[in-house]
Scaffold this motif. Sequence first.
Motif, mmCIF file in Angstrom:
data_model
loop_
_atom_site.group_PDB
_atom_site.id
_atom_site.type_symbol
_atom_site.label_atom_id
_atom_site.label_comp_id
_atom_site.label_asym_id
_atom_site.label_seq_id
_atom_site.Cartn_x
_atom_site.Cartn_y
_atom_site.Cartn_z
ATOM 1 N N GLU A 182 -4.876 -37.399 6.381
ATOM 2 C CA GLU A 182 -4.947 -38.846 6.540
ATOM 3 C C GLU A 182 -5.021 -39.174 8.027
ATOM 4 O OE1 GLU A 182 -1.504 -41.796 5.683
ATOM 5 O OE2 GLU A 182 -2.686 -41.623 3.827
ATOM 6 N N PHE A 183 -5.818 -40.172 8.384
ATOM 7 C CA PHE A 183 -5.981 -40.536 9.785
ATOM 8 C C PHE A 183 -4.666 -41.043 10.372
ATOM 9 C CE2 PHE A 183 -6.893 -43.287 13.333
ATOM 10 C CZ PHE A 183 -7.787 -42.535 14.060
ATOM 11 N N GLN A 184 -4.370 -40.619 11.590
ATOM 12 C CA GLN A 184 -3.233 -41.130 12.346
ATOM 13 C C GLN A 184 -3.553 -41.009 13.818
ATOM 14 O OE1 GLN A 184 -0.361 -38.303 10.689
ATOM 15 N NE2 GLN A 184 0.050 -37.572 12.766
ATOM 16 N N ALA A 185 -2.930 -41.867 14.626
ATOM 17 C CA ALA A 185 -3.227 -41.904 16.056
ATOM 18 C C ALA A 185 -2.173 -41.192 16.895
ATOM 19 C CB ALA A 185 -3.362 -43.352 16.517
ATOM 20 N N ARG A 186 -1.062 -40.802 16.292
ATOM 21 C CA ARG A 186 0.028 -40.169 17.044
ATOM 22 C C ARG A 186 0.296 -38.760 16.528
ATOM 23 N NH1 ARG A 186 3.432 -45.536 17.162
ATOM 24 N NH2 ARG A 186 2.489 -46.402 19.025
ATOM 25 N N SER A 187 0.878 -37.940 17.413
ATOM 26 C CA SER A 187 1.246 -36.585 17.001
ATOM 27 C C SER A 187 2.397 -36.655 16.001
ATOM 28 C CB SER A 187 1.628 -35.747 18.216
ATOM 29 O OG SER A 187 2.706 -36.335 18.901
ATOM 30 N N GLY A 188 2.633 -35.546 15.311
ATOM 31 C CA GLY A 188 3.681 -35.471 14.298
ATOM 32 C C GLY A 188 3.112 -34.951 12.994
ATOM 33 N N LYS A 189 3.918 -35.048 11.938
ATOM 34 C CA LYS A 189 3.471 -34.565 10.631
ATOM 35 C C LYS A 189 2.339 -35.437 10.115
ATOM 36 C CE LYS A 189 7.652 -32.305 9.182
ATOM 37 N NZ LYS A 189 8.735 -32.211 8.226
ATOM 38 N N ALA A 190 1.331 -34.773 9.567
ATOM 39 C CA ALA A 190 0.169 -35.481 9.021
ATOM 40 C C ALA A 190 0.151 -35.319 7.510
ATOM 41 C CB ALA A 190 -1.112 -34.917 9.619
ATOM 42 N N LYS A 191 -0.247 -36.361 6.821
ATOM 43 C CA LYS A 191 -0.345 -36.301 5.365
ATOM 44 C C LYS A 191 -1.604 -35.530 4.970
ATOM 45 C CE LYS A 191 -0.558 -39.009 1.186
ATOM 46 N NZ LYS A 191 -0.753 -40.324 0.606
ATOM 47 N N TYR A 192 -1.410 -34.512 4.164
ATOM 48 C CA TYR A 192 -2.501 -33.650 3.697
ATOM 49 C C TYR A 192 -3.149 -34.304 2.483
ATOM 50 C CZ TYR A 192 -4.735 -29.427 1.863
ATOM 51 O OH TYR A 192 -5.634 -28.513 1.398
ATOM 52 N N LEU A 193 -4.481 -34.497 2.544
ATOM 53 C CA LEU A 193 -5.200 -35.122 1.436
ATOM 54 C C LEU A 193 -5.875 -34.111 0.509
ATOM 55 C CD1 LEU A 193 -6.896 -38.075 3.354
ATOM 56 C CD2 LEU A 193 -4.775 -38.109 2.012
ATOM 57 N N GLY A 194 -6.348 -32.990 1.063
ATOM 58 C CA GLY A 194 -7.032 -31.996 0.246
ATOM 59 C C GLY A 194 -8.020 -31.185 1.059
#
Length: 116
Positions: free
Chosen positions: A62-74
């Motif tokens: 999933e798109f995000q602008a900051r570092s850290g954990k990212a949501k996995y879509l597939g």
Amino acid sequence: MKRVPGYSQEDMRGLWKRFVYETFQRTRFRTPVKGETRPVHRDGMRRLIVLDELHGDLEVLEFQARSGKAKYLGTQEIHVVFEAPPGGGKPIIKEITLSVLKQGKRDHVFELHGSL
């Protein structure tokens, strides 16, 4: 992704990398994947992309602008359409496309380091 006959794993890795670099925008994010640090690309403002260089798949986040954990879509497979030349020889690459997004496991976690 199935390997193209006559192409080594390194050849395929080069095809996949070139496709990703030419199709998506690079970010300054990096993420650890299977013991190696990989660059993160973006598909506009919709999603983030990490190339699995071993299998020719894109890990979609999933798109995000900051570092850290990212949501996995597939994942999305990279498909290479090729044609065998008459008389043999190395196949000719005609087109490289993406499969439909396959929804991923909810427990798969990517940690982004750096910035967009």
